[in-house]
Motif scaffolding. Sequence first.
Motif, PDB file in Angstrom:
ATOM      1  N   LEU A 200       0.806  -1.225   0.000  1.00  0.00           N
ATOM      2  CA  LEU A 200       0.000   0.000   0.000  1.00  0.00           C
ATOM      3  C   LEU A 200       0.840   1.275   0.000  1.00  0.00           C
ATOM      4  N   ASN A 216      -5.867   1.655  -6.328  1.00  0.00           N
ATOM      5  CA  ASN A 216      -7.016   0.757  -6.177  1.00  0.00           C
ATOM      6  C   ASN A 216      -7.110   0.362  -4.712  1.00  0.00           C
ATOM      7  N   VAL A 217      -8.239   0.653  -4.101  1.00  0.00           N
ATOM      8  CA  VAL A 217      -8.476   0.236  -2.716  1.00  0.00           C
ATOM      9  C   VAL A 217      -9.128  -1.142  -2.785  1.00  0.00           C
ATOM     10  N   ASP A 220     -13.998  -2.382   0.149  1.00  0.00           N
ATOM     11  CA  ASP A 220     -14.484  -1.480   1.208  1.00  0.00           C
ATOM     12  C   ASP A 220     -15.663  -2.109   1.950  1.00  0.00           C
ATOM     13  N   THR A 228     -12.544  -0.746   4.981  1.00  0.00           N
ATOM     14  CA  THR A 228     -11.271  -1.080   4.326  1.00  0.00           C
ATOM     15  C   THR A 228     -10.342  -1.793   5.319  1.00  0.00           C
ATOM     16  N   SER A 269      -6.692   1.878   8.918  1.00  0.00           N
ATOM     17  CA  SER A 269      -7.343   1.360   7.706  1.00  0.00           C
ATOM     18  C   SER A 269      -6.697   1.969   6.461  1.00  0.00           C
ATOM     19  N   VAL A 270      -7.019   1.375   5.322  1.00  0.00           N
ATOM     20  CA  VAL A 270      -6.508   1.914   4.057  1.00  0.00           C
ATOM     21  C   VAL A 270      -6.958   3.368   3.907  1.00  0.00           C
ATOM     22  N   MET A 271      -8.211   3.660   4.220  1.00  0.00           N
ATOM     23  CA  MET A 271      -8.687   5.044   4.083  1.00  0.00           C
ATOM     24  C   MET A 271      -7.940   5.977   5.034  1.00  0.00           C
ATOM     25  N   ILE A 274      -4.624   6.717   3.434  1.00  0.00           N
ATOM     26  CA  ILE A 274      -4.744   7.679   2.329  1.00  0.00           C
ATOM     27  C   ILE A 274      -4.870   9.098   2.893  1.00  0.00           C
ATOM     28  N   TYR A 287      -8.220   7.735  -5.816  1.00  0.00           N
ATOM     29  CA  TYR A 287      -8.371   6.283  -5.603  1.00  0.00           C
ATOM     30  C   TYR A 287      -9.715   5.838  -6.118  1.00  0.00           C
ATOM     31  N   ILE A 289     -12.506   2.340  -5.524  1.00  0.00           N
ATOM     32  CA  ILE A 289     -12.727   1.096  -4.797  1.00  0.00           C
ATOM     33  C   ILE A 289     -12.715  -0.066  -5.794  1.00  0.00           C
TER      34      ILE A 289
END
Length: 336
Positions: A200, A216-217, A220, A228, A269-271, A274, A287, A289
Amino acid sequence: MPTLLVTGGTGFIGSHTSVVLQQAGHDLLILDNLCNSQRTTLPAIAQISGRPPLFIEGDVRDTELLARIFSEHTIDAVLHFAGLKAVGESTQIPLVYYDNNVHGSTALLQAMQQAQVRTFIFSSSATVYGDPQYLPLTEAHPRNATNPYGHTKLMVEDILENLYQSEPGWRIARLRYFNPVGAHPSACIGEAPRGIPNNLMPYIAQVATGERPLLNVFGDDYDTPDGTGIRDYIHVMDLAEGHAAALDYCLRHTQTLLTTNLGTGQGYSVMQMIRAYEQTCGQPIPYEIATRRPGDIAACWADTRHAQATLAWRATRSLQDMCEDAWRWAKASNAA
Ligand code: NAD
Ligand code: WQD
């Protein structure tokens, strides 16, 4: 002071640990075949730590070379970072992974045994826990590899336990890293993935520098607060200092088999990653999803109590530090 042999010392984690070890006064001999790193890391390590490490370009599976290294140098301990680490690739070329990671480790351990060098720090991974049955993950959590890469780490962990039980005097650390990110604050060394990044943070960095259009996430719809995936990201300099603490621990004991997590105990989390990176670089990270990545778990973070109790070590750097150092390195390496 005797020399430490650092395999994979020009790689991401090995280079940062080499800096910390040199700054602590150790002399280093780095062995690396440069299959996933650059020779230019060596002057960078020298620039930060004030002196160049010895370097031999070679493979950990080369038994003649290993015998020569151990006969020509007084090696006190070995830190073994060399290995292949791409989970997806390991499912496509499993034999290459078993050969490099498992055979590479046994070749090295045999050479050590012959030279009567019995202090070994091994790069294991939180991947050995598989899909978590509970969180945070303690070292006692059942192990379950879900891909060939993970199996190589499980196998070497087991080999080390067998070796420890077979012969007195081994001092072994099995260090289970969570998700190392960031870079040295000097921006002289950092993570330099070849091709499309699998992980990531390097991917976000390449979106931020404009090398890739968007992130690309991967899903979600996980059972997490924002849907995420959540991971325990640890600054690579904290991880490097964890190695120095583990080495000190081993050297203080006449024999030991230490197994410990190296993480922060905090999941993001991924979010959240970011958003944190956006704050640092001052621009949006585009990004979209995408579908879940096969094999991914929803969430994973470390129980850090064992490392704190045994090593008196804990991660101190914040998510902001991770993003700032990663971004400084991304800009520097992109400009180079
Ligand atoms: P990296 O690819 O940056 O570094 C590995 C180094 O080993 C590279 O410099 C490569 O050229 C070298 N190498 C590979 N095979 C070799 C061989 N046969 N002989 C000599 N040199 C060889 O990877 P990294 O992120 O620094 O990872 C270091 C270790 O930590 C690996 O064992 C990896 O599996 C483990 N680990 C990494 C992570 C992570 O997310 N980065 C997490 C857990 C565990
Ligand atoms: C983190 C999160 C992804 C990329 C891997 C190995 C593990 C260890 C560390 C070595 C997840 C999401 C990622 C992207 C995304 N390595 N993601 N878009 O999978 O936790 O661990 O590296 O031992 O063994 O499996 O790390 O950085 O790949 O993913 O949405 O382009 O980011 O789904 O939730 P992971 P990662």
